[in-house]
Scaffold this active site. Structure first.
Site, short mmCIF file in Angstrom:
data_model
loop_
_atom_site.label_atom_id
_atom_site.label_comp_id
_atom_site.label_asym_id
_atom_site.label_seq_id
_atom_site.Cartn_x
_atom_site.Cartn_y
_atom_site.Cartn_z
N ARG A 1 -3.28 1.94 7.83
CA ARG A 1 -2.11 1.17 8.23
C ARG A 1 -1.19 2.02 9.10
O ARG A 1 -0.65 1.55 10.10
CB ARG A 1 -1.33 0.67 6.99
CG ARG A 1 -2.09 -0.32 6.11
CD ARG A 1 -2.31 -1.64 6.81
NE ARG A 1 -1.07 -2.26 7.23
CZ ARG A 1 -0.25 -2.95 6.44
NH1 ARG A 1 -0.54 -3.13 5.15
NH2 ARG A 1 0.88 -3.48 6.93
N ASP B 1 -9.03 -10.86 -1.05
CA ASP B 1 -7.58 -10.69 -1.13
C ASP B 1 -7.13 -11.41 -2.39
O ASP B 1 -7.89 -12.20 -2.98
CB ASP B 1 -6.91 -11.30 0.12
CG ASP B 1 -5.39 -11.15 0.13
OD1 ASP B 1 -4.88 -10.19 -0.49
OD2 ASP B 1 -4.71 -12.00 0.74
N ARG C 1 8.55 -8.78 8.05
CA ARG C 1 7.72 -9.47 7.05
C ARG C 1 8.50 -10.69 6.58
O ARG C 1 9.59 -10.55 6.00
CB ARG C 1 7.39 -8.55 5.88
CG ARG C 1 6.79 -9.30 4.69
CD ARG C 1 6.17 -8.40 3.65
NE ARG C 1 4.94 -7.81 4.16
CZ ARG C 1 4.02 -7.20 3.40
NH1 ARG C 1 4.21 -7.10 2.09
NH2 ARG C 1 2.93 -6.70 3.93
N GLN D 1 -2.61 -5.59 9.35
CA GLN D 1 -3.63 -5.24 8.36
C GLN D 1 -5.01 -5.29 8.98
O GLN D 1 -5.87 -4.43 8.70
CB GLN D 1 -3.54 -6.22 7.17
CG GLN D 1 -4.54 -5.92 6.09
CD GLN D 1 -4.21 -4.67 5.30
OE1 GLN D 1 -3.11 -4.53 4.80
NE2 GLN D 1 -5.16 -3.74 5.19
N HIS E 1 -1.55 -11.73 9.01
CA HIS E 1 -1.18 -10.33 8.71
C HIS E 1 -1.92 -9.45 9.72
O HIS E 1 -2.83 -8.69 9.37
CB HIS E 1 -1.59 -10.00 7.27
CG HIS E 1 -0.97 -8.75 6.71
ND1 HIS E 1 -0.06 -7.97 7.40
CD2 HIS E 1 -1.13 -8.13 5.50
CE1 HIS E 1 0.30 -6.95 6.66
NE2 HIS E 1 -0.33 -7.02 5.50
N CYS F 1 -6.96 -5.56 1.16
CA CYS F 1 -5.71 -5.07 1.77
C CYS F 1 -4.76 -4.47 0.74
O CYS F 1 -3.87 -3.71 1.11
CB CYS F 1 -5.03 -6.20 2.54
SG CYS F 1 -4.41 -7.55 1.52
#
Ligand code: CP
Ligand code: NVA
Length: 311
Positions: free
Chosen positions: A296, A228, A105, A135, A132, A268
């Site tokens: 996930r 988001d 990340r 996700q 991402h 998310c």
């Protein structure tokens, strides 16, 4: 430690439409039988490195790697030498000599590309400023569970279209043959180069990409409504201006009334109730965010297994 062409998962279109479907099918299989595959038996190790905060990604990779028979080596970049300026290329070569995969990340997509260039083992993007993709695999597994299939569904993403989630929904949705509509203000719409890539993919899959400033037009009749945070990690200084600018894009009960009555809502997480999503929506009957968070684990076990089988 690798042979041949090592595959990586740095952005959503690193998987072809057929490959994305294969990984999602594997994710469903691993959800039904969590301990059925042990590609990391030994145990082999996976480095999981964080330049930014995380709850779900950190725990889901640690759990997932262990489920696959492996040993997760989870670190914050601040305690490593790369955090003190050791070149990414050198770090990558060291990781590749010690571990079977690297999960990172970070901020810049270019750093991930360098890690992939030098590691010699699969590298997975665990969120960058631009994408991402893990996700989106979890999200599409969730949508399959609730809607049966992906191709042909109308997906609305409202809010910050220029962030990692906006870009990944456009690319990953086109890959799945979905009709992706992004409702975002001027200046916060997805990168045109990424939209062009998604449109090329959509032309093969039967999907489409529509970008609008109108949140109601984005959500009208949608099967899936997604948002988001308006303030992504690294943008904290812009919070006041972003909150003022994005107010009309909040996923409220009024906005949800424009969607299909059977629409599901994804986020998310972490979520900011009263900003990008109303409490009665995220905590209401159309919300599938806890399935999404759990998925996930299953989705990431699938992408790791799939990449390891090819490295
Ligand atoms: N959705 C997500 O990636 O959450 P974390 O930031 O907690 O990992
Ligand atoms: N767009 C958010 C996603 C968090 C999982 C961020 O980058 O902070």
């Amino acid at each position: 430690m690798s042979t041949g062409m090592t595959r990586h998962f740095l952005r959503d279109d690193d998987l072809t439409p057929a490959e994305q479907a294969e990984v999602l099918a594997l994710a469903a299989e691993l959800k039904a039988q969590p301990y059925s595959r042990k590609p990391l038996a030994g145990p082999q190790s996976v480095v999981v490195l964080f330049d930014k905060s995380s709850t779900r990604t950190r725990v889901s990779f640690a759990v997932g790697v262990a489920d696959l028979g492996g040993n997760p080596v989870v670190m914050d970049t601040g305690v490593t030498q790369v955090g003190r300026g050791e070149p990414i290329a050198d770090t990558a070569r060291v990781f590749g000599r010690m571990a079977s995969a690297v999960v990172w990340r970070t901020y810049a997509q270019a750093g991930l590309e360098q890690m992939a260039q030098y590691a010699g083992v699969p590298v997975v993007n665990a969120l960058s400023d631009d994408f991402h993709p893990c996700q989106i695999l979890a999200d599409w597994l969730t949508v399959i569970e609730h809607k049966g299939e992906l191709a042909g569904l109308q997906v609305a993403y409202v809010g910050d279209g220029a962030n990692n989630m906006g870009h990944s929904y456009v690319l990953g949705g086109a890959t799945a043959g979905m009709h992706v509509r992004v409702g975002a203000p001027e200046g916060f719409q997805p990168d045109p180069a990424i939209v062009a890539d998604a449109e090329r993919i959509a032309a093969q899959t039967g999907g489409s990409v529509t970008i609008t400033t109108d949140p109601v037009a984005a959500v009208a009749g949608a099967d899936v409504v997604i948002t988001d945070t308006w303030v992504s990690m690294g943008q904290e200084d812009e919070k006041a201006e972003r909150v003022a600018l994005f107010g009309d894009y909040s996923v409220t009960a009024d906005l949800m009334a424009k969607a299909d009555p059977e629409a599901i809502v994804l986020h998310c997480l972490p979520a900011y109730r009263g900003l990008e999503i109303a409490a009665d929506v995220i905590d209401g009957p159309r919300s599938v965010v806890w399935d999404e968070a759990e998925n996930r684990v299953h989705a990431q076990k699938a992408i790791l297994t799939w990449l390891l089988e090819r490295s």
